[in-house]
Design an enzyme around this catalytic site. Structure first.
Site, PDB file in Angstrom:
ATOM      1  N   SER A  72     -70.418 -37.063  75.114  1.00  0.00           N
ATOM      2  CA  SER A  72     -70.357 -38.509  74.923  1.00  0.00           C
ATOM      3  C   SER A  72     -71.258 -39.220  75.944  1.00  0.00           C
ATOM      4  CB  SER A  72     -68.906 -38.984  75.007  1.00  0.00           C
ATOM      5  OG  SER A  72     -68.777 -40.288  74.513  1.00  0.00           O
ATOM      6  N   ASP A 187     -66.305 -37.892  63.576  1.00  0.00           N
ATOM      7  CA  ASP A 187     -66.314 -38.724  64.784  1.00  0.00           C
ATOM      8  C   ASP A 187     -66.321 -40.211  64.431  1.00  0.00           C
ATOM      9  OD1 ASP A 187     -66.733 -39.892  67.283  1.00  0.00           O
ATOM     10  OD2 ASP A 187     -68.168 -38.365  67.916  1.00  0.00           O
ATOM     11  N   HIS A 215     -64.166 -36.905  67.894  1.00  0.00           N
ATOM     12  CA  HIS A 215     -64.995 -37.041  69.094  1.00  0.00           C
ATOM     13  C   HIS A 215     -64.715 -35.939  70.122  1.00  0.00           C
ATOM     14  CE1 HIS A 215     -67.871 -39.330  71.364  1.00  0.00           C
ATOM     15  NE2 HIS A 215     -67.040 -39.580  72.369  1.00  0.00           N
TER      16      HIS A 215
END
Length: 234
Positions: A72, A187, A215
């Site tokens: 991320s 996601d 995610h």
């Protein structure tokens, strides 16, 4: 070396650190400034400074020929490290649901920023609820929730602004090492389409979709995730 996502800490990789060392791999997890148990200065929450922090750790630990794994926002920091320092010491790159080449939309960022500055626990609860595609137990949800609350309020807010305002398009062409892009198809935080864009822009990159992950493929499909890491490292 593992770089965590916002607003978490290196502890998000528990299910990698449980197994990879027993296979002979040294795992280094960093809490970047403002998060986890690291110091929480009032400033320095931009990609350049965060990449500088990584370079400092690499120098102190005298790391060379290492694999850089970024999830991320950690993926965005990894990308900036690769471009800013010409990939110093890195032999291979792993981007996991990376917040790149853009992070949050203006609308999402402004909503999260308002929450972070007024009711951060509520914000973190919503982040937890949208993070995973697969079912998580209440105890796991609470553990994950508490990871996010270890961060400082100001660093949590500052990274939201960075994710809104900083772009990484120019950095992608500077990545020259073999790169694997792991991304959850489900996601809801960073759309899968961004992984496809990274795959197109980064030379010598491979995209591996995780069809049953949101995610957090490092937990949702952890056996497959760990296997992919092993195959890529070897």
């Amino acid at each position: 070396m593992f770089l965590h996502g916002w607003p978490l800490s290196h502890k998000q990789f528990e299910y990698q650190f449980d197994v990879l060392p027993s296979m002979g791999y040294r795992c280094i997890g960093i809490d970047w400034r403002g998060f986890g148990k690291s110091d929480k200065p009032i400033s320095g929450y931009n990609y350049n400074r965060l990449a500088d922090d990584i370079r400092t750790v690499v120098g102190v630990l005298q790391l060379d020929n290492f694999i850089l794994v970024g999830h991320s926002t950690g993926g965005a920091i990894a990308i900036r490290y690769m471009s800013r320092y010409n990939g110093y010491g890195v032999s291979k790159l792993v981007l996991v649901d990376a917040a790149a080449p853009i992070g949050f939309t203006t609308e999402t960022a402004n909503r999260l920023l308002t929450q972070a500055l007024n009711d951060r626990p509520k914000m973190m609860r919503e982040v937890t609820d949208t993070f995973f595609f697969q079912y998580i137990t209440s105890p796991f949800s609470e553990w994950f929730f508490q990871l996010g609350l270890q961060a400082a309020g100001w660093s949590t807010a500052a990274i939201i602004i960075t994710l809104r305002d900083e772009k990484l398009y120019a950095d992608l062409k500077k990545i020259l090492v073999p790169t694997i892009i792991i991304h959850g198809v489900q996601d809801k935080v960073i759309p899968f389409a961004q992984a496809q864009e990274l795959n197109q822009q980064i030379r010598n990159s491979q995209l591996v979709p995780f069809h049953y992950s949101g995610h957090g493929p490092f937990w949702e499909e952890r056996d497959k995730f760990n296997q992919q890491l092993r195959q890529f490292i070897d």
